[in-house]
Design an enzyme around this catalytic site. Structure first.
Site, mmCIF file in Angstrom:
data_model
loop_
_atom_site.group_PDB
_atom_site.id
_atom_site.type_symbol
_atom_site.label_atom_id
_atom_site.label_comp_id
_atom_site.label_asym_id
_atom_site.label_seq_id
_atom_site.Cartn_x
_atom_site.Cartn_y
_atom_site.Cartn_z
ATOM 1 N N SER A 32 -10.393 -3.212 -5.703
ATOM 2 C CA SER A 32 -10.470 -3.546 -7.123
ATOM 3 C C SER A 32 -9.472 -4.652 -7.491
ATOM 4 O O SER A 32 -9.857 -5.738 -7.912
ATOM 5 C CB SER A 32 -10.213 -2.272 -7.934
ATOM 6 O OG SER A 32 -10.218 -2.542 -9.309
ATOM 7 N N SER A 56 -12.003 -3.727 8.886
ATOM 8 C CA SER A 56 -12.272 -3.568 7.460
ATOM 9 C C SER A 56 -13.636 -4.141 7.081
ATOM 10 O O SER A 56 -13.988 -5.258 7.473
ATOM 11 C CB SER A 56 -11.179 -4.273 6.648
ATOM 12 O OG SER A 56 -11.598 -4.401 5.313
ATOM 13 N N ASP A 88 -2.526 3.476 -3.451
ATOM 14 C CA ASP A 88 -1.138 3.944 -3.504
ATOM 15 C C ASP A 88 -0.807 4.925 -2.384
ATOM 16 O O ASP A 88 0.285 4.889 -1.834
ATOM 17 C CB ASP A 88 -0.873 4.595 -4.876
ATOM 18 C CG ASP A 88 -0.931 3.556 -5.993
ATOM 19 O OD1 ASP A 88 -0.160 2.586 -5.937
ATOM 20 O OD2 ASP A 88 -1.773 3.713 -6.896
ATOM 21 N N GLN A 91 -0.124 3.051 0.879
ATOM 22 C CA GLN A 91 0.888 1.979 0.865
ATOM 23 C C GLN A 91 2.102 2.229 1.769
ATOM 24 O O GLN A 91 2.545 1.306 2.448
ATOM 25 C CB GLN A 91 1.358 1.701 -0.565
ATOM 26 C CG GLN A 91 0.303 0.973 -1.390
ATOM 27 C CD GLN A 91 0.753 0.653 -2.801
ATOM 28 O OE1 GLN A 91 1.921 0.827 -3.151
ATOM 29 N NE2 GLN A 91 -0.175 0.185 -3.617
ATOM 30 N N HIS A 112 1.546 -1.331 -9.205
ATOM 31 C CA HIS A 112 1.852 -0.019 -9.774
ATOM 32 C C HIS A 112 3.124 0.450 -9.064
ATOM 33 O O HIS A 112 3.278 0.227 -7.865
ATOM 34 C CB HIS A 112 0.683 0.938 -9.516
ATOM 35 C CG HIS A 112 0.889 2.347 -9.998
ATOM 36 N ND1 HIS A 112 1.482 2.653 -11.201
ATOM 37 C CD2 HIS A 112 0.570 3.532 -9.431
ATOM 38 C CE1 HIS A 112 1.515 3.974 -11.350
ATOM 39 N NE2 HIS A 112 0.969 4.522 -10.287
ATOM 40 N N GLU A 199 -2.426 8.923 -18.206
ATOM 41 C CA GLU A 199 -3.689 9.328 -17.563
ATOM 42 C C GLU A 199 -3.828 10.843 -17.505
ATOM 43 O O GLU A 199 -4.937 11.366 -17.572
ATOM 44 C CB GLU A 199 -3.872 8.654 -16.196
ATOM 45 C CG GLU A 199 -2.880 9.017 -15.132
ATOM 46 C CD GLU A 199 -2.775 7.963 -14.019
ATOM 47 O OE1 GLU A 199 -3.233 6.823 -14.218
ATOM 48 O OE2 GLU A 199 -2.223 8.289 -12.949
#
Ligand code: NAD
Ligand code: MG
Length: 349
Positions: A32, A56, A88, A91, A112, A199
């Site tokens: 995204s 990938s 996340d 990561q 983020h 959220e």
């Protein structure tokens, strides 16, 4: 309430793109955010290399778009700025693999702050650590850029060894189109804590729970599931659109006086002081790291509760009713970005 709006907003004229001149940006991940950052930066004249695993499925797509693609460690080795845009939860592993490629004065950048704030990634002291976080899903970041429009965003500096971390982050924000709309500065701590709270309490958790309670209350009282669906879920979009355009006042102005009076008198009866106390507990679990520890452990265990919760949510009657109604009725999707809207606020798997 006292005036609390103290934040400066940065626009194109406040950001100097030359802070990325002669530098290479490695964008790790092509999901995204990754595809949007890579393409926008590339078209803004920034030297970009996309870092993707050999196997990938995004490799071909990135290459066809005219981008240079390398493995994450090769990309990081070439780069001065490494933008970590993989989910996340993966990561920390990706960072561990590319860390040896970081040179003194390089920048590690995030969209983020979770892994930095909760110490899942501990970058070496000789790199800058920054954040450029568009306040929107990546597909809108891309689409807005293509339409010569911008996407609001945040920047933050966690570590500044070069002395130029903020200027470079602003240049990056300009390159992806954020300063066209406006960028504000925050800290990793504030971005993470407000994002998680928002959220959980309001956007994803709060609103779905409110919808389900409303739906169940009507259906249990003998009303038809179709009416309950329209009333408690479908119409929510219209109300949210009005709030998006004109705040709470814009919404109150547009609904009938009856809706306004009933809403003003009953709203705080439904979401009473208990809700506020629950929200404070949710915020506390975010602030003291309890939620982060739980989520990290959940991932390490292979997501057993998450899988169950997801299945239960899919099983809720409102989902069947909705699927049926959405097939039967064709509702207008004005200039809708339905694909973007369906994207989660924070897609991380
Ligand atoms: P995503 O899930 O859309 O895509 C991540 C990409 O990473 C995948 O497409 C793939 O190319 C790669 N990838 C996936 N698994 C991998 C693995 N195991 N190893 C290496 N590469 C892998 O991610 P996203 O939603 O773009 O999120 C990226 C970052 O942006 C996160 O930090 C997220 O919090 C942040 N963010 C997301 C949004 C959003 O709306 N999606 C908004 C603001 C910030
Ligand atoms: Mg978010």
């Amino acid at each position: 309430m006292t005036e609390k709006f103290t934040t400066e907003v940065y626009y194109d004229e406040d950001a100097d793109g030359s802070h990325l001149d002669g530098k290479t940006v490695a964008v790790l991940g092509y999901g995204s955010q990754g595809h949007a950052h890579a393409l926008n930066l590339h078209e803004s004249g920034v030297d970009v290399v996309v870092g993707l695993r050999e196997d990938s499925s995004s490799r071909a797509e990135a290459e066809e778009a005219g981008l240079e693609v390398a493995t994450p460690d090769d990309a990081a080795a070439q780069a001065d700025v490494v933008s970590i845009l993989v989910p996340d939860t993966v990561q920390p592993a990706v960072f561990e693999a590319i860390e040896p490629e970081l040179d003194e004065g390089d920048t590690v950048q995030f969209a983020h702050g979770f892994n930095i704030h909760y110490n899942q990634i501990e970058p070496p002291e000789y790199v800058d650590v920054t954040m450029v976080a568009p306040k929107s899903p990546g597909h809108l970041v891309r689409r807005n850029y293509e339409r010569d429009q911008g996407t609001p965003g945040l920047i933050a500096v966690y570590q500044d060894v070069s002395g130029g971390a903020k200027e470079e982050a602003l240049a990056y924000a300009k390159g992806i189109g954020c300063t066209r709309a406006g960028v504000i500065e925050t800290s990793f701590k504030e971005e993470v804590e407000t994002d998680l709270f928002g959220e959980q309490a309001v956007l994803c958790g709060g609103v779905t729970s409110l919808v389900k309670h409303g739906y169940e209350t009507l259906v249990d009282a003998g009303y038809s599931p179709e009416m309950a669906y329209f009333e408690c879920l479908n119409e929510l979009k219209l109300i949210v659109d009005l709030m998006y355009e004109g705040g709470l006042g814009g919404m109150w102005d547009s609904v009938s006086d009856t809706a306004e009076y009933g809403g003003l008198t009953e709203g705080d009866e439904i979401l009473d002081d208990h809700v506020r106390e629950n929200m404070e507990e949710t915020l506390e679990r975010v602030q003291n790291g309890e939620f982060a520890r739980e989520w990290i452990a959940e991932n390490q265990a292979g997501r057993p509760s998450y899988t169950q919760l997801r299945a239960a949510e899919k099983d809720h009657e409102i989902e069947d009713v909705g699927a049926r109604l959405r097939e039967l009725f064709a509702w207008e999707e004005s200039e809708s970005e339905s694909a973007d809207e369906q994207e989660r606020v924070n897609a991380d798997d």
